[in-house]
Scaffold this motif. Structure first.
Motif: not given
Ligand SMILES: Nc1ncnc2c1ncn2[C@@H]1O[C@H](COP(=O)(O)OP(=O)(O)OP(=O)(O)O)[C@@H](O)[C@H]1O
Ligand SMILES: Cc1ncc(CO)c(N)n1
Length: 276
Positions: A10-11, A41, A43, A111
């Motif tokens: 994921g980013s 994401t 984030q 993860v």
């Protein structure tokens, strides 16, 4: 020939973890980075505020497109977002000859949550991880929270890390590498590699920095880069530990909370002289 490594991840808009950490690590380890994005994401250092998952067929399509045309010397997973994405990844990896006992070594970093505690997959994701990915893993690289999620074991010391490695090995991976970052009372930071017979303790100092965001991703991606460059698993594990120790030693503050580990430590000093 330049070796290539694929991250299925994921980013992180904060650029500390996720595919950004993986690509930075691949670069500084001399490996061409390939990417199959699983989710975007929203984030920063305060947490994961929102996300959008990529359709499973698009995740699988990215894996197959780069494998067919460019070739993959080693692959790793990061955030996998959902059970459907994990199933699509498993099938695409089979078609691309990625995984345990296949041509391309496969590092599965299970993860489960961001370091802020935000889940990065759900119950269906956990079941799919166990059934689809653990048996395909060349190396499984859990932190101690992921050990508890996968085995029910709570690890509070080095001997228990060995017990956890044995329990995880029974779930199917060829090697297990248990990471020790969360054993904060231990003056050293000793990760454990287990192949079903022997344990190798990967020693390193514990640095007293609060800035460790992306340490897990950096360890797993340096290990993957080592495998892509033809190292054996024990050699690549030592390389990964060496890489991440230096990355933590050179981490930096950024944002309100936990800052990123550094992949810059391997880059040569700036040689361009303005006007020179
Ligand atoms: N304070 C520290 N000093 C030295 N090495 C560390 C430190 N913290 C973590 N590491 C190393 O970084 C790697 C990641 O460990 P950790 O157990 O923290 O994984 P993680 O929880 O997946 O990481 P992340 O912070 O990215 O979520 C391991 O190789 C560990 O030995
Ligand atoms: C996108 C992403 N992947 C992995 C992690 C775990 O470090 C994170 N925080 N964000």
């Amino acid at each position: 020939m330049v070796a290539s490594a694929l991250t299925i991840a994921g980013s992180d808009s904060g650029g500390a973890a996720g595919l950004q950490a993986d690509l930075r690590t691949f670069l500084t380890c001399g490996v061409h980075g390939l990417v199959a994005v699983t989710a975007v994401t929203v984030q920063n250092t305060l947490g994961v505020h929102d996300r959008s998952d990529i359709p499973p067929h698009v995740v699988a399509g990215q894996i197959e497109a780069v494998a067919a045309d460019m070739g993959v010397n080693a692959a790793k997973t990061g955030m996998l977002a959902s059970g459907e994405i994990i199933k699509a990844v498993a099938e695409a990896c089979d078609r691309a000859d990625i995984g345990r006992d296949r041509a391309v070594p496969f590092v599965v970093d299970p993860v489960a949550a961001s370091m802020h505690g935000h889940p990065l997959f759900d119950d269906a994701g956990l079941a799919a991880l166990r059934e689809e990915l653990l048996p395909r893993a060349t190396v499984l690289t859990p932190n101690l929270d992921e050990v508890r999620l996968l085995t029910g074991l709570t690890v509070t010391g080095r001997a228990e890390m060995h017990e956890a490695a044995v329990a995880l090995h029974a779930l199917g991976p060829r090697y297990v590498l248990v990471k020790s970052g969360h054993l904060t009372e231990d003056p050293e930071c000793v990760d454990v590699l287990y192949d079903g017979t022997d344990f190798v303790d990967l020693h390193g100092p514990r640095f007293a920095t609060p800035h460790t965001h992306g340490a897990g991703d950096s360890m797993a991606s340096a290990l993957t880069a080592g495998l892509a460059r033809g190292m054996s698993v024990p050699e690549a594990a030592r390389f990964g530990k060496w890489f991440v120790s230096n990355a933590v030693a050179n981490s930096y503050p950024m944002g309100a909370k936990v800052g990123p580990v550094s992949a810059f430590w391997r880059l040569a000093p700036e040689e361009f002289t303005p006007g020179g």
